[in-house]
Design a protein around this motif. Structure first.
Motif, PDB file in Angstrom:
ATOM      1  N   PRO A 278     -17.014 -22.818 -68.935  1.00 46.28           N
ATOM      2  CA  PRO A 278     -15.875 -22.042 -69.448  1.00 46.28           C
ATOM      3  C   PRO A 278     -16.354 -20.756 -70.125  1.00 46.28           C
ATOM      4  O   PRO A 278     -17.393 -20.730 -70.787  1.00 46.28           O
TER       5      PRO A 278
ATOM      6  N   TYR B  20     -13.301 -24.103 -59.498  1.00 49.63           N
ATOM      7  CA  TYR B  20     -14.632 -23.907 -60.055  1.00 49.63           C
ATOM      8  C   TYR B  20     -15.105 -25.110 -60.860  1.00 49.63           C
ATOM      9  O   TYR B  20     -16.030 -24.999 -61.671  1.00 49.63           O
ATOM     10  N   GLY B  21     -14.493 -26.253 -60.624  1.00 49.60           N
ATOM     11  CA  GLY B  21     -14.980 -27.487 -61.221  1.00 49.60           C
ATOM     12  C   GLY B  21     -16.191 -28.033 -60.474  1.00 49.60           C
ATOM     13  O   GLY B  21     -16.622 -27.484 -59.443  1.00 49.60           O
ATOM     14  N   ALA B  22     -16.760 -29.110 -60.992  1.00 45.96           N
ATOM     15  CA  ALA B  22     -17.919 -29.723 -60.348  1.00 45.96           C
ATOM     16  C   ALA B  22     -17.545 -30.221 -58.950  1.00 45.96           C
ATOM     17  O   ALA B  22     -16.440 -30.715 -58.726  1.00 45.96           O
TER      18      ALA B  22
ATOM     19  N   HIS C 108     -18.536 -32.892 -56.118  1.00 36.38           N
ATOM     20  CA  HIS C 108     -19.232 -34.177 -56.124  1.00 36.38           C
ATOM     21  C   HIS C 108     -19.581 -34.708 -54.736  1.00 36.38           C
ATOM     22  O   HIS C 108     -20.215 -35.763 -54.628  1.00 36.38           O
TER      23      HIS C 108
ATOM     24  N   ALA D  91      -9.187 -24.843 -61.044  1.00 36.79           N
ATOM     25  CA  ALA D  91      -9.871 -26.076 -60.656  1.00 36.79           C
ATOM     26  C   ALA D  91     -10.899 -25.856 -59.547  1.00 36.79           C
ATOM     27  O   ALA D  91     -11.819 -26.673 -59.390  1.00 36.79           O
TER      28      ALA D  91
ATOM     29  N   HIS E 115     -19.944 -22.349 -55.374  1.00 39.55           N
ATOM     30  CA  HIS E 115     -18.574 -22.767 -55.080  1.00 39.55           C
ATOM     31  C   HIS E 115     -17.947 -21.879 -54.008  1.00 39.55           C
ATOM     32  O   HIS E 115     -17.261 -22.363 -53.097  1.00 39.55           O
TER      33      HIS E 115
ATOM     34  N   ALA F 279     -19.894 -27.693 -62.548  1.00 38.56           N
ATOM     35  CA  ALA F 279     -18.762 -26.825 -62.859  1.00 38.56           C
ATOM     36  C   ALA F 279     -19.249 -25.519 -63.461  1.00 38.56           C
ATOM     37  O   ALA F 279     -20.281 -25.471 -64.149  1.00 38.56           O
TER      38      ALA F 279
END
Length: 233
Positions: free
Chosen positions: A60, A45-47, A49, A43, A203, A57
């Motif tokens: 995948p 490496y998710g967007a 905000h 998680a 990130h 993000a």
């Protein structure tokens, strides 16, 4: 003590051009190169905000597990908390958390990143920094003149080669022009790239920036990478 490698070969401009933008072909190649199926990304490496500019993000299948940020046993137990050790040949940056634990980040290394070695001071860090192009680089690339120091540099945000964060290294009170900064793409991690200093995923550099310690030592290990060798993995 800091030394410069290949100064004559680089015409004295390697460090000044250290954080140059990637070539368009490099961006395209890195963004489109297919990879084998990989485990689901964590998680982290998710967007994101809550930044002033978008941090999408990580797609995948584009980030190898060995390049995921993670805590590891501290390989540099004699270092103080906040110290950073960069191995340009391995494409790895370690942040010292405790005598027992370090955070390992994957990086890509530009040409200028292989031209420096030694220990510097983390003088300051910036969120969404401006990129100020030195005059020596503008002499070679006049199209970058709008982003000169005198013109205030390039606005932060998407397209700025420093990305979401930058750490600035000084030696004996002088700017080394060596940067640890964002705007890497997943497929270039662990590789030598044509430009830049030490590039990280946005990130990861945001995570590193949040932990950084003002005045900490940043050590760049000597490179033994043969000239012209691309992949580090």
């Amino acid at each position: 003590m800091f030394t410069r490698r290949h100064v004559l070969a680089l015409g004295g401009a390697a460090a000044l051009a250290a954080c140059a933008p990637r070539r368009e072909t490099e961006i395209t190649r890195a963004a489109t190169a297919p990879l084998s199926p990989e485990p689901p990304l964590p998680a982290i490496y998710g967007a994101i905000h809550d930044e002033p500019y978008p941090v999408p993000a990580i797609p995948p299948g584009t980030l190898k597990p060995e390049h995921w940020r993670r805590e590891v046993p501290n390989p540099w137990t004699g270092r103080s908390r906040g110290d950073i050790v960069i191995d340009p040949d391995a494409g790895i940056l370690h942040f010292i958390d405790t005598p027992e634990i370090a955070t390992r980040y994957a990086v890509s290394v530009g040409a200028a990143g292989f031209a420096w070695e030694g220990t510097a001071r983390l003088q300051f860090a910036r969120a969404w920094p401006r990129w100020k192009v030195p005059e020596t680089m503008i002499a070679r690339k006049p199209e970058l003149a709008p982003y000169s120091v005198s013109n205030g540099g390039m606005d932060p945000g998407p397209g700025n080669p420093l990305g979401a964060r930058a750490l600035y290294l000084f030696k004996n009170g002088k700017d080394t022009l060596y940067r640890v900064h964002g705007d890497a793409v997943p497929q270039e991690l662990g590789r030598a790239v044509s430009s830049g200093c030490i590039r990280m995923l946005n990130h990861d550099v945001i995570h590193l920036h949040a932990k950084h310690v003002h005045g900490a030592s940043v050590t760049v290990l000597p490179s033994i990478k043969p000239k012209g060798l691309g992949a580090l993995y």
